[in-house]
Design a protein around this motif. Structure first.
Motif, PDB file in Angstrom:
ATOM      1  N   ALA A  77      73.059  13.914  -6.976  1.00  0.00           N
ATOM      2  CA  ALA A  77      74.149  13.933  -5.996  1.00  0.00           C
ATOM      3  C   ALA A  77      75.227  12.917  -6.365  1.00  0.00           C
ATOM      4  N   TRP A  78      74.789  11.750  -6.819  1.00  0.00           N
ATOM      5  CA  TRP A  78      75.738  10.708  -7.232  1.00  0.00           C
ATOM      6  C   TRP A  78      76.553  11.158  -8.443  1.00  0.00           C
ATOM      7  N   ALA A  79      75.899  11.779  -9.421  1.00  0.00           N
ATOM      8  CA  ALA A  79      76.600  12.231 -10.624  1.00  0.00           C
ATOM      9  C   ALA A  79      77.638  13.304 -10.296  1.00  0.00           C
ATOM     10  N   PHE A  80      77.402  14.055  -9.219  1.00  0.00           N
ATOM     11  CA  PHE A  80      78.354  15.108  -8.852  1.00  0.00           C
ATOM     12  C   PHE A  80      79.587  14.551  -8.153  1.00  0.00           C
ATOM     13  N   ILE A  81      79.387  13.579  -7.265  1.00  0.00           N
ATOM     14  CA  ILE A  81      80.514  13.086  -6.468  1.00  0.00           C
ATOM     15  C   ILE A  81      81.212  11.888  -7.089  1.00  0.00           C
ATOM     16  N   ALA A  82      80.583  11.201  -8.044  1.00  0.00           N
ATOM     17  CA  ALA A  82      81.151   9.966  -8.603  1.00  0.00           C
ATOM     18  C   ALA A  82      82.523  10.152  -9.233  1.00  0.00           C
ATOM     19  N   PRO A  83      82.772  11.250  -9.990  1.00  0.00           N
ATOM     20  CA  PRO A  83      84.106  11.378 -10.607  1.00  0.00           C
ATOM     21  C   PRO A  83      85.256  11.437  -9.608  1.00  0.00           C
ATOM     22  N   GLY A  84      84.990  11.813  -8.372  1.00  0.00           N
ATOM     23  CA  GLY A  84      86.063  11.907  -7.384  1.00  0.00           C
ATOM     24  C   GLY A  84      86.215  10.692  -6.498  1.00  0.00           C
ATOM     25  N   LEU A  85      85.480   9.609  -6.801  1.00  0.00           N
ATOM     26  CA  LEU A  85      85.534   8.420  -5.960  1.00  0.00           C
ATOM     27  C   LEU A  85      86.536   7.405  -6.501  1.00  0.00           C
ATOM     28  N   TYR A  86      87.054   6.581  -5.592  1.00  0.00           N
ATOM     29  CA  TYR A  86      87.887   5.449  -5.984  1.00  0.00           C
ATOM     30  C   TYR A  86      86.998   4.344  -6.557  1.00  0.00           C
ATOM     31  N   ARG A  87      87.660   3.373  -7.192  1.00  0.00           N
ATOM     32  CA  ARG A  87      86.929   2.284  -7.828  1.00  0.00           C
ATOM     33  C   ARG A  87      86.087   1.516  -6.800  1.00  0.00           C
ATOM     34  N   HIS A  88      86.710   1.173  -5.671  1.00  0.00           N
ATOM     35  CA  HIS A  88      85.974   0.398  -4.659  1.00  0.00           C
ATOM     36  C   HIS A  88      84.846   1.227  -4.053  1.00  0.00           C
ATOM     37  N   GLU A  89      85.008   2.553  -4.007  1.00  0.00           N
ATOM     38  CA  GLU A  89      83.951   3.404  -3.479  1.00  0.00           C
ATOM     39  C   GLU A  89      82.770   3.468  -4.431  1.00  0.00           C
ATOM     40  N   VAL A 144      52.281  19.411   3.060  1.00  0.00           N
ATOM     41  CA  VAL A 144      52.231  17.958   2.917  1.00  0.00           C
ATOM     42  C   VAL A 144      52.462  17.559   1.458  1.00  0.00           C
ATOM     43  N   THR A 145      51.881  18.300   0.534  1.00  0.00           N
ATOM     44  CA  THR A 145      52.070  18.014  -0.887  1.00  0.00           C
ATOM     45  C   THR A 145      53.518  18.224  -1.302  1.00  0.00           C
ATOM     46  N   LEU A 146      54.143  19.275  -0.783  1.00  0.00           N
ATOM     47  CA  LEU A 146      55.554  19.522  -1.098  1.00  0.00           C
ATOM     48  C   LEU A 146      56.437  18.402  -0.557  1.00  0.00           C
ATOM     49  N   LEU A 147      56.122  17.917   0.644  1.00  0.00           N
ATOM     50  CA  LEU A 147      56.877  16.798   1.211  1.00  0.00           C
ATOM     51  C   LEU A 147      56.727  15.548   0.353  1.00  0.00           C
ATOM     52  N   LEU A 148      55.512  15.275  -0.105  1.00  0.00           N
ATOM     53  CA  LEU A 148      55.286  14.107  -0.957  1.00  0.00           C
ATOM     54  C   LEU A 148      56.024  14.260  -2.285  1.00  0.00           C
ATOM     55  N   ALA A 149      56.042  15.471  -2.834  1.00  0.00           N
ATOM     56  CA  ALA A 149      56.757  15.717  -4.085  1.00  0.00           C
ATOM     57  C   ALA A 149      58.253  15.456  -3.915  1.00  0.00           C
ATOM     58  N   PHE A 150      58.787  15.855  -2.782  1.00  0.00           N
ATOM     59  CA  PHE A 150      60.212  15.597  -2.534  1.00  0.00           C
ATOM     60  C   PHE A 150      60.490  14.108  -2.416  1.00  0.00           C
ATOM     61  N   MET A 151      59.602  13.374  -1.749  1.00  0.00           N
ATOM     62  CA  MET A 151      59.807  11.941  -1.599  1.00  0.00           C
ATOM     63  C   MET A 151      59.718  11.226  -2.943  1.00  0.00           C
ATOM     64  N   ILE A 152      58.786  11.646  -3.797  1.00  0.00           N
ATOM     65  CA  ILE A 152      58.670  11.026  -5.114  1.00  0.00           C
ATOM     66  C   ILE A 152      59.903  11.335  -5.957  1.00  0.00           C
ATOM     67  N   GLY A 153      60.412  12.561  -5.846  1.00  0.00           N
ATOM     68  CA  GLY A 153      61.577  12.955  -6.627  1.00  0.00           C
ATOM     69  C   GLY A 153      62.905  12.600  -5.996  1.00  0.00           C
ATOM     70  N   LEU A 154      62.879  11.956  -4.831  1.00  0.00           N
ATOM     71  CA  LEU A 154      64.122  11.643  -4.129  1.00  0.00           C
ATOM     72  C   LEU A 154      65.085  10.792  -4.950  1.00  0.00           C
ATOM     73  N   PRO A 155      64.632   9.758  -5.676  1.00  0.00           N
ATOM     74  CA  PRO A 155      65.604   9.000  -6.494  1.00  0.00           C
ATOM     75  C   PRO A 155      66.356   9.877  -7.493  1.00  0.00           C
ATOM     76  N   TYR A 156      65.655  10.818  -8.119  1.00  0.00           N
ATOM     77  CA  TYR A 156      66.335  11.704  -9.080  1.00  0.00           C
ATOM     78  C   TYR A 156      67.277  12.663  -8.364  1.00  0.00           C
ATOM     79  N   VAL A 157      66.868  13.137  -7.182  1.00  0.00           N
ATOM     80  CA  VAL A 157      67.743  14.013  -6.394  1.00  0.00           C
ATOM     81  C   VAL A 157      69.020  13.279  -6.000  1.00  0.00           C
ATOM     82  N   LEU A 158      68.879  12.037  -5.573  1.00  0.00           N
ATOM     83  CA  LEU A 158      70.054  11.249  -5.206  1.00  0.00           C
ATOM     84  C   LEU A 158      70.918  10.943  -6.427  1.00  0.00           C
ATOM     85  N   TYR A 159      70.280  10.751  -7.577  1.00  0.00           N
ATOM     86  CA  TYR A 159      71.067  10.536  -8.799  1.00  0.00           C
ATOM     87  C   TYR A 159      71.921  11.756  -9.123  1.00  0.00           C
TER      88      TYR A 159
END
Length: 261
Positions: A104-116, A87-102
């Motif tokens: 992921a975003w930093a990895f895929i952003a260079p390959g996206l189009y402007r509108h994407e 349960v603690t590990l799950l909560l840690a993942f949820m708290i860190g989810l914004p950074y995890v998504l960031y």
């Protein structure tokens, strides 16, 4: 005669391979950063407030619904240690989810189009918030209602004392179900904004969506009417919210978009 603009043949052949391995190295770096963030949060939570306190918070809706004197039970030898840790590990993942998504975003952003890029970042932020809202709705409204209903209809001859491991599985399933359910407006906006489905066509499918909502609720929730209604009704309302938000979204013609240089 060699073309002065292009690199030599042996360098041209190595470019795709070098690019592939550079992407793998960057992906590994992003994953390590995300993993270290979750581990750091997990370590802090283990120290304070502690795994026991974290589990007590998650189990509070069930504890409040138990008859006086009843407590939850643990049938496994190491279950009292392992389940609060999960349960603690799950909560840690949820708290860190914004950074995890960031990451992921930093990895895929260079390959996206402007509108994407213009569409992706607001969708990532809003989908994260909606997922948290879904979990909060499940914890504060659904659990309280469902557990009290189950305790109320249970025969007096039954000692209602749920196992903590079974409770963890139930909680994770419900959190996931309601978190995904609250993503419905995002799905509707994406479908309309990309031109895959017109908003008018989605409105015409409203009846099918309502039926589908109750079918999904019957599959992913416990076999009681209360929990099924608490999932199906928000699902229908969130679909209507997505239709309302889609009215303000500009439909993009992807064929005319140019890559961002």
């Amino acid at each position: 005669m060699a073309n002065p603009i292009l690199p030599p043949d042996h360098e041209q052949e190595s470019l795709p391979e070098d690019s592939f391995f550079s992407h793998l190295i960057e992906l590994r770096s992003r994953l390590i950063k995300a993993l270290l963030c979750v581990i750091a949060i997990f370590a802090v939570l283990c120290i304070y407030p502690g795994t026991g306190a974290v589990y007590d918070f998650v189990a509070k809706p069930m504890i409040d619904s138990l008859p006086a004197g009843n407590r939850m039970i643990a049938t496994g030898v190491i279950t009292p240690f392992l389940v609060p840790l999960k349960v603690t590990l799950l909560l840690a993942f949820m708290i860190g989810l914004p950074y995890v998504l960031y990451q992921a975003w930093a990895f895929i952003a260079p390959g996206l189009y402007r509108h994407e890029k213009q569409l992706a970042m607001p969708l990532v932020l809003s989908s994260t918030l909606l997922f948290f809202f879904g979990m909060a709705f499940c914890y504060y409204v659904v659990f309280h209602t469902v557990f009290h209903f189950i305790a109320m209809v249970s025969p007096e001859s039954i000692n209602f004392a749920p196992d903590i491991e079974a409770y963890l599985g139930f909680v994770m399933t419900m959190f996931l179900a309601f978190g995904v359910t609250f993503e419905v407006p995002i799905v509707v906006v994406v479908l309309v904004s990309t031109g895959i489905v017109a908003a008018d066509k989605l409105k015409a499918m409203r009846g099918y969506v309502i039926v589908g909502a109750f079918v999904v609720a019957a599959i992913v929730t416990p076999p009681d009417v209360m929990s099924q209604l608490l999932l199906a009704i928000p699902l229908c309302l969130l679909f209507e919210l997505g239709l309302f938000a889609a009215r303000f979204v500009k439909v993009r013609n992807l064929d005319r978009e140019e890559p961002q240089e």
